[in-house]
Write an enzyme that holds these catalytic residues in place. Structure first.
Site, mmCIF file in Angstrom:
data_model
loop_
_atom_site.group_PDB
_atom_site.id
_atom_site.type_symbol
_atom_site.label_atom_id
_atom_site.label_comp_id
_atom_site.label_asym_id
_atom_site.label_seq_id
_atom_site.Cartn_x
_atom_site.Cartn_y
_atom_site.Cartn_z
ATOM 1 N N CYS A 78 0.725 -1.285 4.715
ATOM 2 C CA CYS A 78 -0.198 -1.856 5.704
ATOM 3 C C CYS A 78 -1.629 -1.954 5.155
ATOM 4 C CB CYS A 78 -0.121 -1.066 7.002
ATOM 5 S SG CYS A 78 -0.567 -2.077 8.414
ATOM 6 N N HIS A 180 5.051 0.243 8.387
ATOM 7 C CA HIS A 180 4.844 1.670 8.106
ATOM 8 C C HIS A 180 6.151 2.456 7.948
ATOM 9 C CE1 HIS A 180 0.511 1.747 8.883
ATOM 10 N NE2 HIS A 180 0.750 0.886 9.853
ATOM 11 N N GLU A 182 6.437 5.160 6.600
ATOM 12 C CA GLU A 182 6.075 6.570 6.771
ATOM 13 C C GLU A 182 6.062 6.958 8.248
ATOM 14 O OE1 GLU A 182 4.152 4.130 5.996
ATOM 15 O OE2 GLU A 182 2.131 4.338 6.830
HETATM 16 N N1 GLN Z 1 -5.602 -3.685 10.516
HETATM 17 C C1 GLN Z 1 -5.768 -2.670 9.524
HETATM 18 C C2 GLN Z 1 -6.706 -3.123 8.413
HETATM 19 O O1 GLN Z 1 -7.167 -4.193 8.402
HETATM 20 C C3 GLN Z 1 -4.424 -2.258 8.947
HETATM 21 C C4 GLN Z 1 -3.594 -1.614 10.011
HETATM 22 C C5 GLN Z 1 -2.669 -0.533 9.554
HETATM 23 O O2 GLN Z 1 -2.733 -0.013 8.432
HETATM 24 N N2 GLN Z 1 -1.802 -0.142 10.466
HETATM 25 O O3 GLN Z 1 -6.998 -2.360 7.533
#
Ligand code: GLN
Length: 196
Positions: A78, A180, A182
């Protein structure tokens, strides 16, 4: 196996727990001296803009840039995917990334928090589907020639258009996900990233 997890912000504890589940040693990386003797690195989910600021403040930015370019196995999830991506759409003006994974990502491309969702996805190399949790996740809008898409998901965007979107990609020694693993506590991508 000794794997560092960048522990400046975000859900690094969940990654450390998964590594423990695999019987591996997880190292919380908070400063450059913690990078010694690692077999791999995890860039966790969280908030990429904050991770940028804290990477500078902790002195980790330059040593990490060297590590991720060295061919060390890396897993990014992410916000971690955003930190590794070649190009960011919708980043803050002062936002930067390590530019080691040849993809373009659009921050929050699946929509706002209310549009967070889960899906079971088939990942190339894994025998059974993986539960994928997307939280304000980035959308991979472009994948470079040498980057392989290991999983994708069909998603209906707010404008009504439905598209197949890559959600697990691999390029060189790097694997990254827009969701995710994790959080769903599935260690198989960690295994894939660090033992392939
Ligand atoms: N929206 C977040 C970002 O721009 C990422 C979101 C996440 O890691 N769940 O960093």
């Amino acid at each position: 196996m000794r794997i560092g997890v960048i522990a400046l912000q975000g859900d690094f504890r969940e990654h450390l727990e998964l590594l423990a589940l695999l019987g591996w040693q997880g190292v919380a990386v908070k400063e450059p001296s913690h990078l010694v003797g690692l077999d791999g690195l995890v860039f966790p989910g969280g908030e990429s803009t904050t991770q940028c600021i804290l990477s500078e403040a902790s002195g980790l930015r330059q040593p990490l840039a060297t590590e991720v370019r060295s061919g060390l196995p890396v897993l990014g999830t992410c916000a971690g995917l955003i930190m590794l991506a070649r190009t960011i759409i919708g980043g803050r003006a002062d936002q930067w990334s390590y530019e080691v994974l040849d993809v373009t990502v659009m921050r929050n491309g699946f929509g706002r928090q209310v549009r967070s969702f889960e899906a079971d996805i088939a990942v190339r190399g894994l025998e059974t589907p993986m539960r994928a949790i997307f939280i304000r996740a980035p959308v991979i809008t472009q994948v470079g020639e040498k980057v392989e898409t290991l999983a994708s998901v069909r998603y209906q965007f707010v404008d009504g258009a439905s598209r197949e979107v890559p959600v697990v990609v691999a390029g060189g020694s790097i694997i990254a996900t827009s969701f995710h693993p994790e959080v769903s506590r599935d260690p198989r991508l960690h295994e894939l990233a660090f033992t392939r």
